[in-house]
Structures are given as C-alpha cells and as structure tokens.
Design a protein around this motif. Structure first.
Motif, short mmCIF file in Angstrom:
data_model
loop_
_atom_site.label_atom_id
_atom_site.label_comp_id
_atom_site.label_asym_id
_atom_site.label_seq_id
_atom_site.Cartn_x
_atom_site.Cartn_y
_atom_site.Cartn_z
N ALA A 94 -3.45 -0.44 -13.51
CA ALA A 94 -3.54 -0.38 -12.04
C ALA A 94 -4.56 0.68 -11.67
O ALA A 94 -4.60 1.76 -12.26
CB ALA A 94 -2.19 -0.03 -11.43
N GLU A 95 -5.40 0.33 -10.71
CA GLU A 95 -6.33 1.30 -10.15
C GLU A 95 -5.81 1.67 -8.78
O GLU A 95 -5.54 0.81 -7.95
CB GLU A 95 -7.75 0.72 -10.05
CG GLU A 95 -8.74 1.74 -9.51
CD GLU A 95 -10.17 1.20 -9.44
OE1 GLU A 95 -11.07 2.00 -9.12
OE2 GLU A 95 -10.37 -0.02 -9.68
N LEU A 96 -5.67 2.96 -8.56
CA LEU A 96 -5.10 3.46 -7.32
C LEU A 96 -6.04 4.46 -6.67
O LEU A 96 -6.67 5.26 -7.36
CB LEU A 96 -3.75 4.15 -7.59
CG LEU A 96 -2.71 3.35 -8.36
CD1 LEU A 96 -1.49 4.22 -8.63
CD2 LEU A 96 -2.33 2.09 -7.61
N ARG A 97 -6.10 4.42 -5.35
CA ARG A 97 -6.82 5.44 -4.61
C ARG A 97 -5.79 6.46 -4.13
O ARG A 97 -4.78 6.11 -3.53
CB ARG A 97 -7.56 4.84 -3.42
CG ARG A 97 -8.32 5.91 -2.63
CD ARG A 97 -9.24 5.30 -1.59
NE ARG A 97 -10.33 4.62 -2.26
CZ ARG A 97 -10.77 3.41 -1.95
NH1 ARG A 97 -10.21 2.73 -0.98
NH2 ARG A 97 -11.77 2.86 -2.59
N GLN A 98 -6.07 7.71 -4.42
CA GLN A 98 -5.13 8.78 -4.08
C GLN A 98 -5.60 9.50 -2.82
O GLN A 98 -6.78 9.81 -2.69
CB GLN A 98 -5.06 9.77 -5.24
CG GLN A 98 -4.06 10.88 -5.05
CD GLN A 98 -4.10 11.84 -6.22
OE1 GLN A 98 -5.14 12.43 -6.51
NE2 GLN A 98 -2.98 11.98 -6.90
N TYR A 99 -4.64 9.72 -1.91
CA TYR A 99 -4.91 10.45 -0.68
C TYR A 99 -4.03 11.69 -0.64
O TYR A 99 -2.82 11.60 -0.78
CB TYR A 99 -4.58 9.61 0.56
CG TYR A 99 -5.43 8.37 0.73
CD1 TYR A 99 -6.61 8.42 1.45
CD2 TYR A 99 -5.03 7.16 0.18
CE1 TYR A 99 -7.39 7.29 1.63
CE2 TYR A 99 -5.80 6.02 0.35
CZ TYR A 99 -6.97 6.09 1.06
OH TYR A 99 -7.73 4.97 1.24
N SER A 100 -4.66 12.84 -0.40
CA SER A 100 -3.90 14.07 -0.17
C SER A 100 -3.69 14.20 1.33
O SER A 100 -4.22 13.42 2.13
CB SER A 100 -4.68 15.28 -0.68
OG SER A 100 -5.83 15.50 0.13
N GLU A 101 -2.91 15.19 1.73
CA GLU A 101 -2.71 15.42 3.16
C GLU A 101 -4.04 15.67 3.86
O GLU A 101 -4.29 15.14 4.94
CB GLU A 101 -1.77 16.61 3.37
CG GLU A 101 -1.39 16.81 4.82
CD GLU A 101 -0.35 17.90 5.01
OE1 GLU A 101 0.15 18.01 6.14
OE2 GLU A 101 -0.05 18.63 4.05
N ASP A 102 -4.91 16.44 3.23
CA ASP A 102 -6.20 16.75 3.84
C ASP A 102 -7.08 15.51 4.00
O ASP A 102 -7.63 15.25 5.07
CB ASP A 102 -6.96 17.80 3.03
CG ASP A 102 -6.29 19.16 3.11
OD1 ASP A 102 -5.56 19.41 4.10
OD2 ASP A 102 -6.49 19.97 2.20
N ASN A 103 -7.24 14.72 2.90
CA ASN A 103 -8.13 13.57 3.06
C ASN A 103 -7.45 12.43 3.81
O ASN A 103 -8.12 11.54 4.31
CB ASN A 103 -8.80 13.12 1.76
CG ASN A 103 -7.86 12.70 0.68
OD1 ASN A 103 -6.73 12.30 0.92
ND2 ASN A 103 -8.33 12.80 -0.56
N TYR A 104 -6.13 12.45 3.94
CA TYR A 104 -5.44 11.49 4.79
C TYR A 104 -5.82 11.76 6.26
O TYR A 104 -6.11 10.83 7.01
CB TYR A 104 -3.93 11.57 4.59
CG TYR A 104 -3.14 10.68 5.50
CD1 TYR A 104 -3.17 9.30 5.34
CD2 TYR A 104 -2.38 11.20 6.54
CE1 TYR A 104 -2.46 8.46 6.19
CE2 TYR A 104 -1.67 10.36 7.39
CZ TYR A 104 -1.71 9.00 7.21
OH TYR A 104 -1.02 8.18 8.05
N LEU A 105 -5.82 13.03 6.64
CA LEU A 105 -6.22 13.37 8.02
C LEU A 105 -7.68 13.01 8.25
O LEU A 105 -8.05 12.53 9.32
CB LEU A 105 -5.97 14.85 8.29
CG LEU A 105 -4.49 15.27 8.28
CD1 LEU A 105 -4.35 16.78 8.42
CD2 LEU A 105 -3.72 14.55 9.36
N ASP A 106 -8.52 13.20 7.23
CA ASP A 106 -9.93 12.81 7.31
C ASP A 106 -10.04 11.28 7.46
O ASP A 106 -10.85 10.78 8.24
CB ASP A 106 -10.66 13.29 6.05
CG ASP A 106 -12.15 13.17 6.17
OD1 ASP A 106 -12.70 13.58 7.21
OD2 ASP A 106 -12.77 12.66 5.21
#
Length: 160
Positions: A75-87
């Motif tokens: 599986a290839e997944l894109r990871q989002y942190s809190e910071d880049n989620y807000l971005d």
C-alpha cells in the motif's frame, strides 16, 4: 505530505496511540480493526484507494480508536501531519472536500444504522406490550443488530 510504502501486515496506526497523523490511500487497501492482534480482534472496515483514515485522531487530538493494517500486498499512503493538514485546508480545497465527503458518508451510514436499530427496539417493545408474535422481519433485524453488537463488542451471543 510524504508518500510512504507499506507491506501486507504492517500496522500503520495502532489503537490507543497518539500520533497526530492522517493517511490517504494512494494504492492498496487497509483494514480497520478493533483490538488488532488479540483473541478478540474484529475487522470494522476495509478501505481502498482515495479513502482517508486516522482523521479523527488528527482533528480531535484523541487516542486512536482502532488500528489500520495493510491487507493488500503493498500500500502506498500519503501521510498528513497536523501542520500539513492545515496547509492542505488552505491550499487544496478539493482534497478537503473529499475528506469531508468521506466523513459525511460514514456519519450518514452510522445514522441510518442507528435509526434502524431504534426502529427495531421500538418494534420489540410494541410487540412485547401487545403480546403479539414478532414478525419475521423484526426477528431478522434483532438478529442483525445483535450480531453487529457482538462483532463490535466481542461479546458472545447466548441462546435465542
């Protein structure tokens, strides 16, 4: 927003953890489990390409309510942190729309299931108070919701 590769059996998110990550599935599939790896393990959902998971922990800042495990070969997944989620919210409204759409679909399904369970309970109480025999449909719904409860809670059923 990093893209990461995982193999079958990799635990991407673990129930009870506090990680502040959310994922989007770019390829493969993820199983969502309660009590993963224990005797009481229960698969709650299977997610595929385009689906998001882990958003509740990221948005609410609460421990993970379930584990996410790779069930495809890879599986290839894109990871989002809190910071880049807000971005992401600021710069990519289409992705935010897709996340909101997925969340509302899950909420709509949960609401429909809840209303059907309430209707079933009402039918049981109405039948019991009138001393009538329950209909086949009512008994089927009772069994259905009892099975769902047993699956989610891990509780074993008794005699009918």
């Amino acid at each position: 927003m990093d893209s990461m590769m995982f193999k079958r059996g990799d635990v991407v998110v673990r129930q009870g953890a506090r990680e502040n990550w959310m994922y989007q599935i770019l390829s493969g599939s993820i199983g969502i489990y309660k009590d993963y790896g224990s005797a009481g393990e229960r698969k709650l959902a299977e997610l595929g390409v385009g689906d998001f998971f882990g958003e509740m922990e990221l948005i609410e800042d609460t421990p993970r309510s379930a584990s996410g495990v790779v069930i495809s070969e890879e599986a290839e997944l894109r990871q989002y942190s809190e910071d880049n989620y807000l971005d992401l919210i600021e710069k990519n409204p289409v992705q935010v729309y897709l996340i909101m759409k997925q969340l509302t679909e899950r909420l709509r399904k949960t609401t429909q299931d809840f209303m059907e369970a309430c209707k079933t309970i009402h039918g049981v109480l109405k039948t019991a108070s009138s001393h009538e025999e329950p209909s086949r449909e009512l008994l089927e719904n009772v069994r259905k919701f009892s099975g769902i409860y047993q699956e989610i809670s891990g509780e074993k059923g008794g005699k009918e």
